[in-house]
Design a protein around this motif. Structure first.
Motif, short mmCIF file in Angstrom:
data_model
loop_
_atom_site.label_atom_id
_atom_site.label_comp_id
_atom_site.label_asym_id
_atom_site.label_seq_id
_atom_site.Cartn_x
_atom_site.Cartn_y
_atom_site.Cartn_z
N ILE A 281 20.35 124.99 69.61
CA ILE A 281 21.35 125.74 68.83
C ILE A 281 22.65 124.95 68.77
CG2 ILE A 281 22.63 127.90 68.64
CD1 ILE A 281 20.36 129.23 70.23
N CYS A 282 23.12 124.70 67.55
CA CYS A 282 24.37 123.95 67.38
C CYS A 282 25.54 124.80 67.88
CB CYS A 282 24.57 123.59 65.91
SG CYS A 282 26.12 122.67 65.66
N PRO A 283 26.43 124.18 68.70
CA PRO A 283 27.54 124.96 69.26
C PRO A 283 28.63 125.29 68.24
CG PRO A 283 27.69 122.66 69.93
CD PRO A 283 26.39 122.80 69.19
N TYR A 284 28.50 124.77 66.99
CA TYR A 284 29.59 124.98 66.02
C TYR A 284 29.34 126.24 65.17
CZ TYR A 284 33.44 123.13 63.08
OH TYR A 284 34.62 122.93 62.41
N HIS A 285 28.32 126.22 64.29
CA HIS A 285 28.04 127.39 63.45
C HIS A 285 26.65 127.96 63.71
CE1 HIS A 285 30.58 124.42 61.23
NE2 HIS A 285 31.39 125.46 61.09
N THR A 286 26.09 127.58 64.85
CA THR A 286 24.81 128.09 65.37
C THR A 286 23.59 127.85 64.49
OG1 THR A 286 25.16 130.37 64.58
CG2 THR A 286 25.95 129.84 66.80
N TRP A 287 23.58 126.79 63.69
CA TRP A 287 22.30 126.42 63.08
C TRP A 287 21.32 126.17 64.24
CZ3 TRP A 287 22.06 123.07 58.03
CH2 TRP A 287 22.80 123.71 57.02
N THR A 288 20.10 126.64 64.03
CA THR A 288 19.14 126.71 65.13
C THR A 288 17.86 125.96 64.76
OG1 THR A 288 20.04 128.85 65.78
CG2 THR A 288 17.81 128.31 66.57
N THR B 254 22.59 115.27 66.54
CA THR B 254 23.53 115.52 65.45
C THR B 254 23.00 116.65 64.57
OG1 THR B 254 24.30 113.23 65.38
CG2 THR B 254 24.53 114.48 63.37
N CYS B 255 23.82 117.64 64.35
CA CYS B 255 23.44 118.78 63.50
C CYS B 255 23.44 118.39 62.03
CB CYS B 255 24.43 119.93 63.74
SG CYS B 255 24.08 121.37 62.74
N ARG B 256 22.44 118.92 61.28
CA ARG B 256 22.33 118.58 59.87
C ARG B 256 23.32 119.34 58.99
NH1 ARG B 256 17.99 116.05 57.70
NH2 ARG B 256 19.45 115.97 55.95
N HIS B 257 24.06 120.29 59.55
CA HIS B 257 25.05 121.01 58.74
C HIS B 257 26.24 120.08 58.46
CE1 HIS B 257 28.49 124.17 58.60
NE2 HIS B 257 28.09 123.86 57.38
N ARG B 258 27.14 119.94 59.43
CA ARG B 258 28.26 119.03 59.21
C ARG B 258 28.42 118.02 60.32
NH1 ARG B 258 32.46 123.15 58.39
NH2 ARG B 258 33.85 121.54 59.19
N GLY B 259 27.31 117.86 61.05
CA GLY B 259 27.28 116.69 61.94
C GLY B 259 27.79 116.89 63.34
N SER B 260 27.97 118.12 63.78
CA SER B 260 28.39 118.32 65.17
C SER B 260 27.33 117.77 66.13
CB SER B 260 28.57 119.81 65.46
OG SER B 260 28.76 120.03 66.84
N ILE B 261 27.79 117.35 67.30
CA ILE B 261 26.82 117.06 68.36
C ILE B 261 26.14 118.38 68.72
CG2 ILE B 261 28.36 117.38 70.35
CD1 ILE B 261 27.20 114.61 71.30
S1 FES Z 1 27.87 121.58 62.37
FE1 FES Z 1 26.14 122.48 63.33
S2 FES Z 1 26.09 124.46 62.55
FE2 FES Z 1 27.81 123.61 61.61
#
Ligand code: FES
Ligand SMILES: [Fe+2]
Length: 381
Positions: free
Chosen positions: A98-105, A76-83
Motif C-alpha cells: 500500500i502506497c503511503p501517499y494516496h493508498t494505491w494498493t 515506486t508507486c505508479r500514481h505519482r512516484g512515491s516510494i
Molecule cells: S503516489 Fe502512490 S498513491 Fe499517490
C-alpha cells in the motif's frame, strides 16, 4: 590472467574513483546491467515477507508471492512516484503493498488492485499501472536481480567458472545466522581492488597472517612466488590455512561440526572463494560460510553487508558461536575498510593522476581491463 605480472602496469585514472559523472557511467554500464545479489532466500521465508535493497540510486522491493515465487519490484508507486516501502524488511499484511501517499494498493504479484478515494473516469485501467518488475534469479540461496530490460546473460552463465570453487558447499541449505553492515568511505572499485590483492596483508592483517601463513609473504597463493612448482596434478598452489589451523576464526579452531559436501582437501585448505566481480564474494570454510556484498552508495561511499551462514539443520545459535565465527572476519574487514578509506583520501592529491600495479596485483589488472571493456574504453596494453 598473467600471474604474477612481469612488468609494471598503470592503474586507473584517479578521477574514476571520485568523479560523480564517472560514477554514474559505471552504474549504468555495470550495476544496472549485471546480476547483483541483494540478499538471501531464507530472509523471506513466507508469502508476503519482503526486504528492500539499493543498487546505486535504484530502490528495490524483494518479496515472496502467493505461490512462493520471488518477485522484485521497483520501490515506486505508479500514481505519482512515491516510494512504496520505507522499511528494510518486514511482512506485507494481507498480501497488499500500500502506497503511503494516496493508498494505491498492489498485490504481491505487482497488480494494482485498489485505488481508494479516486474519483472515477472512464479512461482508468488498473492493468496499465502494475508495478515495474525486475528480473530475479537465485544461486545457492542467494537472490540476484538484474535491472536491465533484458539481461545480457542468464545468471548461471554470468556466474561462470567462479561457481566451481564453492560447488561442494551446501550453501542452498544454509541460512544467515548473523548479518553486519559496515559503511566505508571509498569508491566501490577501491574495495574490490583491496580484495583482489594480498600485497597489503603483512602490514594490514597480522591476525589473518597467523591463520594463512602464505599471506605473510604478500601473496594469496604459493603459486605466485618465484620458483614455485606444482606438487601434484592440478595443484594451483591454492592458499591454505597453516599447520594446526582448522578454520577462519581468531584462534584457528572450530567449535562446529564440519560441513557435509566439501572434499577432504577442501576442508583441510580451510578456505575457498567464489568472486563475483565488483559486487560480492563468498568464502566457504570447513564449518561455516560467509558472503560479503559491496553496495555502492555514492562516488566515494559503499556499504559492506556481511552474512555468516550455517546449515539449516543446525539448531539454536548462541552468542558464543556467533562471536567465534565472526571475530576474525569482522577484524579483517574493518582493517580493509580503514585501508580503503586512506586510499580514497589520497587519490584527491592534485599531483596524483594514476597509480602503478606491481607483480602480485595481477588481479587488479584483470579487473581494470574488465572495467574498461564494460565502459567501452580501449584496453591498456
Ligand atoms: S503516489 Fe502512490 S498513491 Fe499517490
Ligand atoms: Fe585485506
Amino acid at each position: 590472467m598473467t600471474r604474477p605480472l612481469t612488468k609494471l602496469k598503470p592503474s586507473l585514472p584517479s578521477a574514476w574513483y571520485y568523479d560523480p559523472a564517472h560514477y554514474q557511467r559505471e552504474l549504468e554500464a555495470i550495476w544496472y546491467r549485471d546480476w547483483v545479489c541483494v540478499g538471501r532466500i531464507d530472509s523471506i521465508k513466507n508469502t508476503g515477507d519482503f526486504f528492500t535493497a539499493t543498487i546505486g540510486n535504484q530502490n528495490i522491493i524483494v518479496t515472496r508471492g502467493s505461490g512462493g515465487e520471488i518477485h522484485a519490484w521497483h520501490n515506486t508507486c505508479r500514481h505519482r512516484g512515491s516510494i512504496l516501502c520505507t522499511k528494510a524488511s518486514g511482512h506485507f499484511r494481507n498480501g497488499r503493498i500500500i502506497c503511503p501517499y494516496h493508498t494505491w494498493t498492489y498485490s504481491l504479484d505487482g497488480n494494482l488492485v485498489a485505488t481508494p478515494g479516486r474519483l472515477e473516469t472512464d479512461d482508468f485501467h488498473p492493468t496499465e499501472f502494475s508495478l515495474f518488475g525486475i528480473h530475479t534469479d537465485t544461486w545457492q540461496g542467494f537472490i540476484f536481480v538484474n535491472l536491465g530490460d533484458e539481461p545480457a546473460t542468464e545468471l548461471d552463465e554470468f556466474l561462470g567458472d567462479e561457481k566451481q570453487y564453492l560447488a561442494n558447499w551446501p550453501l542452498a541449505d544454509m541460512r544467515s545466522v548473523h548479518q553486519e553492515t559496515l559503511p566505508v568511505s571509498c569508491n566501490w572499485k577501491i574495495f574490490w581492488e583491496n580484495y583482489s590483492e594480498c600485497y597489503h596483508c603483512p602490514r594490514v592483517h597480522p591476525e589473518l597472517g597467523r591463520i594463512m601463513p602464505v599471506y605473510r609473504k604478500a601473496v594469496f597463493d604459493d603459486a605466485d612466488l618465484p620458483g614455485w612448482e606444482p606438487k601434484f596434478e592440478g595443484d594451483r598452489g591454492h592458499g591454505r590455512v597453516g599447520p594446526g589451523i582448522r578454520t577462519w576464526t581468531l584462534d584457528g579452531k572450530s567449535s562446529l561440526p564440519l560441513l557435509e559436501g566439501p572434499t577432504d582437501d577442501e576442508l583441510d585448505a580451510g578456505v575457498s572463494f567464489t568472486s563475483i566481480t565488483g559486487s560480492m564474494y563468498v568464502s566457504g570454510h570447513p564449518d561455516y560460510a560467509r558472503s560479503v556484498r559491496i553496495v555502492p552508495r555514492g562516488p566515494e561511499q559503499i556499504e559492506l553487508v556481511v552474512d555468516w551462514l550455517l546449515p539449516n539443520s543446525f539448531g539454536d545459535v548462541n552468542a558464543d558461536i556467533i562471536e567465534h565465527i565472526t571475530g576474525l572476519a569482522r577484524l579483517v574487514i574493518m582493517q580493509d575498510g580503514e585501508a580503503c578509506e586512506l586510499n580514497q583520501q589520497g587519490l584527491h592529491s592534485g599531483r596524483f593522476e594514476q597509480g602503478v600495479l606491481v607483480p602480485q596485483e595481477y588481479a587488479l589488472w584483470d579487473f581494470h581491463q574488465w572495467l574498461r571493456a564494460r565502459l567501452g574504453e580501449p584496453a591498456e596494453i
